[in-house]
Enzyme design. Sequence first.
Site, mmCIF file in Angstrom:
data_model
loop_
_atom_site.group_PDB
_atom_site.id
_atom_site.type_symbol
_atom_site.label_atom_id
_atom_site.label_comp_id
_atom_site.label_asym_id
_atom_site.label_seq_id
_atom_site.Cartn_x
_atom_site.Cartn_y
_atom_site.Cartn_z
ATOM 1 N N GLY A 1 0.813 -1.217 0.000
ATOM 2 C CA GLY A 1 0.000 0.000 0.000
ATOM 3 C C GLY A 1 0.847 1.267 0.000
ATOM 4 O O GLY A 1 2.080 1.218 0.074
ATOM 5 N N VAL B 1 1.193 3.667 2.265
ATOM 6 C CA VAL B 1 1.981 3.878 3.487
ATOM 7 C C VAL B 1 3.025 2.775 3.638
ATOM 8 O O VAL B 1 4.175 3.030 4.016
ATOM 9 C CB VAL B 1 1.059 3.942 4.732
ATOM 10 N N ARG C 1 -3.827 -11.576 -2.706
ATOM 11 C CA ARG C 1 -3.684 -11.031 -4.070
ATOM 12 C C ARG C 1 -2.244 -10.675 -4.397
ATOM 13 O O ARG C 1 -1.818 -10.737 -5.537
ATOM 14 C CB ARG C 1 -4.519 -9.740 -4.222
ATOM 15 N N CYS D 1 -3.764 11.123 10.324
ATOM 16 C CA CYS D 1 -2.797 11.982 9.626
ATOM 17 C C CYS D 1 -3.063 13.476 9.842
ATOM 18 O O CYS D 1 -2.132 14.260 10.076
ATOM 19 C CB CYS D 1 -2.782 11.648 8.141
ATOM 20 N N LYS E 1 -11.972 12.528 15.032
ATOM 21 C CA LYS E 1 -10.631 12.006 15.353
ATOM 22 C C LYS E 1 -9.717 13.162 15.753
ATOM 23 O O LYS E 1 -8.948 13.064 16.705
ATOM 24 C CB LYS E 1 -10.031 11.296 14.132
ATOM 25 N N HIS F 1 -1.284 17.010 3.101
ATOM 26 C CA HIS F 1 -2.460 17.678 3.652
ATOM 27 C C HIS F 1 -2.094 19.111 4.072
ATOM 28 O O HIS F 1 -0.979 19.356 4.560
ATOM 29 C CB HIS F 1 -2.942 16.984 4.929
HETATM 30 P P1 A2P Z 1 -2.986 -5.739 -1.304
HETATM 31 O O1 A2P Z 1 -2.151 -4.812 -2.154
HETATM 32 O O2 A2P Z 1 -2.571 -7.144 -1.398
HETATM 33 O O3 A2P Z 1 -4.462 -5.501 -1.440
HETATM 34 P P2 A2P Z 1 -3.679 1.335 0.691
HETATM 35 O O4 A2P Z 1 -3.819 1.968 2.045
HETATM 36 O O5 A2P Z 1 -2.694 2.040 -0.183
HETATM 37 O O6 A2P Z 1 -5.005 1.103 0.041
HETATM 38 O O7 A2P Z 1 -3.049 -0.134 0.945
HETATM 39 C C1 A2P Z 1 -3.690 -1.110 1.740
HETATM 40 C C2 A2P Z 1 -2.708 -2.234 2.095
HETATM 41 O O8 A2P Z 1 -3.433 -3.181 2.892
HETATM 42 C C3 A2P Z 1 -2.218 -2.990 0.884
HETATM 43 O O9 A2P Z 1 -0.882 -3.419 1.104
HETATM 44 C C4 A2P Z 1 -3.137 -4.196 0.846
HETATM 45 O O10 A2P Z 1 -2.600 -5.343 0.228
HETATM 46 C C5 A2P Z 1 -3.292 -4.474 2.326
HETATM 47 N N1 A2P Z 1 -4.461 -5.312 2.569
HETATM 48 C C6 A2P Z 1 -5.726 -5.093 2.178
HETATM 49 N N2 A2P Z 1 -6.538 -6.128 2.537
HETATM 50 C C7 A2P Z 1 -5.734 -7.022 3.161
HETATM 51 C C8 A2P Z 1 -5.926 -8.312 3.756
HETATM 52 N N3 A2P Z 1 -7.131 -8.887 3.783
HETATM 53 N N4 A2P Z 1 -4.859 -8.942 4.295
HETATM 54 C C9 A2P Z 1 -3.650 -8.372 4.269
HETATM 55 N N5 A2P Z 1 -3.369 -7.171 3.719
HETATM 56 C C10 A2P Z 1 -4.410 -6.498 3.175
#
Ligand code: A2P
Length: 332
Positions: A12, A14, A39, A128, A212, A241
């Site tokens: 993601g 962050v 995924r 944030c 928040k 921001h």
């Molecule tokens: P993934 O890329 O495999 O979906 P952002 O805040 O930029 O949207 O990123 C969200 C982060 O949280 C990504 O790394 C995403 O992985 C991860 N994430 C989302 N759903 C899950 C899950 N069920 N288990 C583990 N990581 C997750």
Amino acid sequence: MFKCVAIVGATGAVGQEFLSLIDQRNMQAGAIKLLASARSAGKKVFFNGSDLVVEELTPASFDGVDLALFSAGGSISKEYAPIAAEAGCVVVDNSSAFRMDSHTPLVVPEVNPEDARQHNGIIANPNCSTIIMVVPVWPLHKVNPIKRIVVSTYQAASGAGQAAMLELERESREVLAGKTPQPNIFPFQYAFNLFSHNSEVGENGYNTEEMKMVNETRKMFHSDDIQITATCVRVPVMRAHSEAINLQFTNPITPEEVREVLSNAPGVRVVDQRDPQHYPMPIDASGKDEVLVGRIRQDISQPDGCGIDMFVSGDQLLKGAALNAVQIAELL
Ligand code: A2P
């Protein structure tokens, strides 16, 4: 030195900043584990001369891990942060899941570093917008207690994650090509528009982002007396921001005094040039560690001299999220 540092949500917006900060700040870690959803399992990320392979997050992921940086959303934190803590690892959690839990410290190292030591395995990273506000407000509060804060935010796409940043980019291209973009992540067109923060609105009419800012600031300042009202707005900016902040102090204070305090405050850079006009802007704050502060002026609506207005910009992905979490880990 950490034996093994896990990043939960490593793919993601962050999560990627966590990884580059570990490198830039030379965090001593024997191993780094990248965790995300099924995924992303098997994806390779180049780090420090070699490829790290992303693994699927499971309850067994934290064996042998001593620090876990979480940024995969509140429901993942709720489920997995206690599992990680139980496995003996310290969690720094970027979600809102534990922020207001009375047993979990909520920490900005420039504000309340001592609270980090009271942890039971989980330390929460604040929202944030809250972080970007409290970094410059806290040093002022220390010299002249603040009675009331009125804040309006101008929040970037990055606060809603990678998919939101891509949506802003796609919509901008579509508008410039003469098309009407269809929003996906946000409820409204984001490019060439702005709208009230898309978090849920409560019975009092405030959305959760606004509450928040109120509740988290009070928790970190250890003060329920400080009055705070916030209006949170999404603007079509990619990653930093900005906030217009109005302060009411207990005693009279001048803009010169505010500039003096902020010039010596950690994590703050004063950018306040009237001629030629140069004030905080998200493009200047992007990629920077400090919160930029300017437009420092006496609030003419408070004739007792106790009011100050200012404008700040701070990188939402760095100080607003990943950097603050990594600084908490450094405190440990
Ligand atoms: P993934 O890329 O495999 O979906 P952002 O805040 O930029 O949207 O990123 C969200 C982060 O949280 C990504 O790394 C995403 O992985 C991860 N994430 C989302 N759903 C899950 C899950 N069920 N288990 C583990 N990581 C997750």
